[in-house]
Design a protein around this motif. Sequence first.
Motif, PDB file in Angstrom:
ATOM      1  N   GLU A  37      51.577  45.828 -40.784  1.00 36.42           N
ATOM      2  CA  GLU A  37      52.903  45.237 -41.384  1.00 36.42           C
ATOM      3  C   GLU A  37      54.140  46.104 -40.769  1.00 36.42           C
ATOM      4  O   GLU A  37      54.642  46.564 -41.285  1.00 36.42           O
ATOM      5  N   GLY A  38      53.156  47.346 -39.839  1.00 38.47           N
ATOM      6  CA  GLY A  38      54.273  48.003 -38.813  1.00 38.47           C
ATOM      7  C   GLY A  38      54.321  49.694 -39.316  1.00 38.47           C
ATOM      8  O   GLY A  38      55.111  50.266 -38.942  1.00 38.47           O
ATOM      9  N   ASP A  39      53.314  49.711 -40.198  1.00 33.81           N
ATOM     10  CA  ASP A  39      53.407  50.854 -40.447  1.00 33.81           C
ATOM     11  C   ASP A  39      51.976  51.552 -40.769  1.00 33.81           C
ATOM     12  O   ASP A  39      50.781  50.724 -40.067  1.00 33.81           O
ATOM     13  N   TRP A  40      51.261  52.352 -40.389  1.00 33.97           N
ATOM     14  CA  TRP A  40      49.655  53.065 -40.645  1.00 33.97           C
ATOM     15  C   TRP A  40      50.140  53.086 -41.636  1.00 33.97           C
ATOM     16  O   TRP A  40      50.513  53.674 -43.020  1.00 33.97           O
ATOM     17  N   TRP A  41      47.782  52.485 -42.597  1.00 36.43           N
ATOM     18  CA  TRP A  41      47.703  52.390 -43.415  1.00 36.43           C
ATOM     19  C   TRP A  41      46.694  53.483 -43.620  1.00 36.43           C
ATOM     20  O   TRP A  41      46.007  53.327 -42.424  1.00 36.43           O
ATOM     21  N   GLY A  42      45.902  53.834 -45.340  1.00 35.12           N
ATOM     22  CA  GLY A  42      44.467  54.567 -45.251  1.00 35.12           C
ATOM     23  C   GLY A  42      44.165  53.986 -45.870  1.00 35.12           C
ATOM     24  O   GLY A  42      44.983  54.344 -47.659  1.00 35.12           O
ATOM     25  N   PHE A  43      43.041  53.646 -46.060  1.00 38.84           N
ATOM     26  CA  PHE A  43      42.019  53.748 -47.230  1.00 38.84           C
ATOM     27  C   PHE A  43      40.452  54.149 -47.175  1.00 38.84           C
ATOM     28  O   PHE A  43      40.417  54.162 -46.200  1.00 38.84           O
ATOM     29  N   PRO A  44      40.370  55.082 -48.324  1.00 38.17           N
ATOM     30  CA  PRO A  44      39.452  55.622 -48.335  1.00 38.17           C
ATOM     31  C   PRO A  44      37.894  54.589 -48.361  1.00 38.17           C
ATOM     32  O   PRO A  44      37.681  53.639 -48.645  1.00 38.17           O
ATOM     33  N   PHE A  45      36.483  55.196 -46.889  1.00 38.63           N
ATOM     34  CA  PHE A  45      35.779  54.521 -47.608  1.00 38.63           C
ATOM     35  C   PHE A  45      34.915  54.381 -48.696  1.00 38.63           C
ATOM     36  O   PHE A  45      34.606  52.423 -48.876  1.00 38.63           O
ATOM     37  N   PHE A  46      34.785  55.031 -49.146  1.00 36.47           N
ATOM     38  CA  PHE A  46      33.996  55.110 -50.899  1.00 36.47           C
ATOM     39  C   PHE A  46      34.919  54.081 -51.418  1.00 36.47           C
ATOM     40  O   PHE A  46      34.051  53.206 -52.451  1.00 36.47           O
ATOM     41  N   SER A  47      35.663  53.404 -51.302  1.00 38.61           N
ATOM     42  CA  SER A  47      36.363  52.009 -52.346  1.00 38.61           C
ATOM     43  C   SER A  47      36.908  50.802 -51.830  1.00 38.61           C
ATOM     44  O   SER A  47      37.117  49.325 -52.195  1.00 38.61           O
ATOM     45  N   LEU A  48      35.967  50.948 -49.717  1.00 37.83           N
ATOM     46  CA  LEU A  48      35.040  49.172 -50.064  1.00 37.83           C
ATOM     47  C   LEU A  48      34.965  48.625 -50.828  1.00 37.83           C
ATOM     48  O   LEU A  48      33.416  48.934 -51.083  1.00 37.83           O
ATOM     49  N   SER A  49      35.230  47.178 -51.055  1.00 37.52           N
ATOM     50  CA  SER A  49      34.681  46.518 -52.508  1.00 37.52           C
ATOM     51  C   SER A  49      33.174  45.810 -51.275  1.00 37.52           C
ATOM     52  O   SER A  49      32.179  45.822 -52.194  1.00 37.52           O
ATOM     53  N   ALA A  50      33.936  44.458 -50.242  1.00 39.62           N
ATOM     54  CA  ALA A  50      32.762  44.122 -49.722  1.00 39.62           C
ATOM     55  C   ALA A  50      33.240  44.204 -48.630  1.00 39.62           C
ATOM     56  O   ALA A  50      34.215  44.522 -47.934  1.00 39.62           O
ATOM     57  N   SER A  51      32.700  43.533 -47.224  1.00 35.15           N
ATOM     58  CA  SER A  51      32.607  43.024 -45.853  1.00 35.15           C
ATOM     59  C   SER A  51      32.394  42.008 -46.052  1.00 35.15           C
ATOM     60  O   SER A  51      31.055  41.774 -46.008  1.00 35.15           O
ATOM     61  N   ARG A  52      32.814  40.953 -45.492  1.00 33.89           N
ATOM     62  CA  ARG A  52      32.675  40.080 -43.930  1.00 33.89           C
ATOM     63  C   ARG A  52      32.657  39.738 -43.226  1.00 33.89           C
ATOM     64  O   ARG A  52      33.866  39.537 -42.979  1.00 33.89           O
ATOM     65  N   TYR A  53      31.504  38.991 -42.123  1.00 30.49           N
ATOM     66  CA  TYR A  53      32.132  38.605 -40.414  1.00 30.49           C
ATOM     67  C   TYR A  53      32.272  36.852 -40.347  1.00 30.49           C
ATOM     68  O   TYR A  53      31.024  36.557 -41.041  1.00 30.49           O
ATOM     69  N   PHE A  54      32.909  36.551 -40.586  1.00 32.86           N
ATOM     70  CA  PHE A  54      32.941  35.021 -39.664  1.00 32.86           C
ATOM     71  C   PHE A  54      32.800  34.837 -38.687  1.00 32.86           C
ATOM     72  O   PHE A  54      33.718  34.992 -37.368  1.00 32.86           O
ATOM     73  N   GLY A  55      31.690  33.953 -37.612  1.00 28.75           N
ATOM     74  CA  GLY A  55      30.705  34.436 -36.577  1.00 28.75           C
ATOM     75  C   GLY A  55      31.552  33.431 -35.760  1.00 28.75           C
ATOM     76  O   GLY A  55      32.006  33.458 -34.021  1.00 28.75           O
ATOM     77  N   ASP A  56      32.161  32.287 -36.378  1.00 29.32           N
ATOM     78  CA  ASP A  56      32.649  31.452 -35.629  1.00 29.32           C
ATOM     79  C   ASP A  56      34.385  31.463 -35.222  1.00 29.32           C
ATOM     80  O   ASP A  56      34.774  31.259 -34.256  1.00 29.32           O
ATOM     81  N   LYS A  57      34.372  32.614 -36.198  1.00 26.82           N
ATOM     82  CA  LYS A  57      36.442  32.824 -35.806  1.00 26.82           C
ATOM     83  C   LYS A  57      36.160  34.455 -34.847  1.00 26.82           C
ATOM     84  O   LYS A  57      37.363  34.726 -34.901  1.00 26.82           O
ATOM     85  N   GLU A  58      35.504  35.033 -34.818  1.00 25.10           N
ATOM     86  CA  GLU A  58      35.208  36.395 -34.519  1.00 25.10           C
ATOM     87  C   GLU A  58      36.275  37.083 -35.356  1.00 25.10           C
ATOM     88  O   GLU A  58      36.925  37.707 -34.991  1.00 25.10           O
ATOM     89  N   THR A  59      35.754  37.006 -36.427  1.00 24.61           N
ATOM     90  CA  THR A  59      37.171  37.871 -38.194  1.00 24.61           C
ATOM     91  C   THR A  59      35.970  38.633 -38.460  1.00 24.61           C
ATOM     92  O   THR A  59      35.141  38.340 -39.091  1.00 24.61           O
TER      93      THR A  59
END
Length: 125
Positions: A37-59
């Motif tokens: 979004e045109g800016d540097w953002w930062g999130f603390p690692f400990f607040s990560l809720s989840a992650s998901r990899y979509f293999g067919d889209k390399e996303t």
Amino acid sequence: MNGNVIRVPARSLKEQFSRSSEAWKEQSDPIFRFWAEGDWWGFPFFSLSASRYFGDKETLCLYWPLGTVVIAGPKVLDFYAGFCAHRATCLKADGKDIKVLNLILSGDSDGANEADPSKDLKPEK
């Protein structure tokens, strides 16, 4: 023989010979920083809720309470491995290894893409 042997930890073959990408830095920080979004953002690692990899889209989608970071490109799995080890902590789309890096703030969506934010991928400018 001397009983005072100093053992130096050996670097793995991957660490010795793999070429890192220009799209992310590898170090250990408590905050994940990224350009979106045109800016540097930062999130603390400990607040990560989840992650998901979509293999067919390399996303990869990283879900935080504030929003979802959508990352796509041919090296996204390499980035994800470093991210999970808290070594890839600063990311910016380079148009080659990481082609897309978008931030979808919570509440910005009409709800249609909440399960799969990768449906509306647009390259970072």
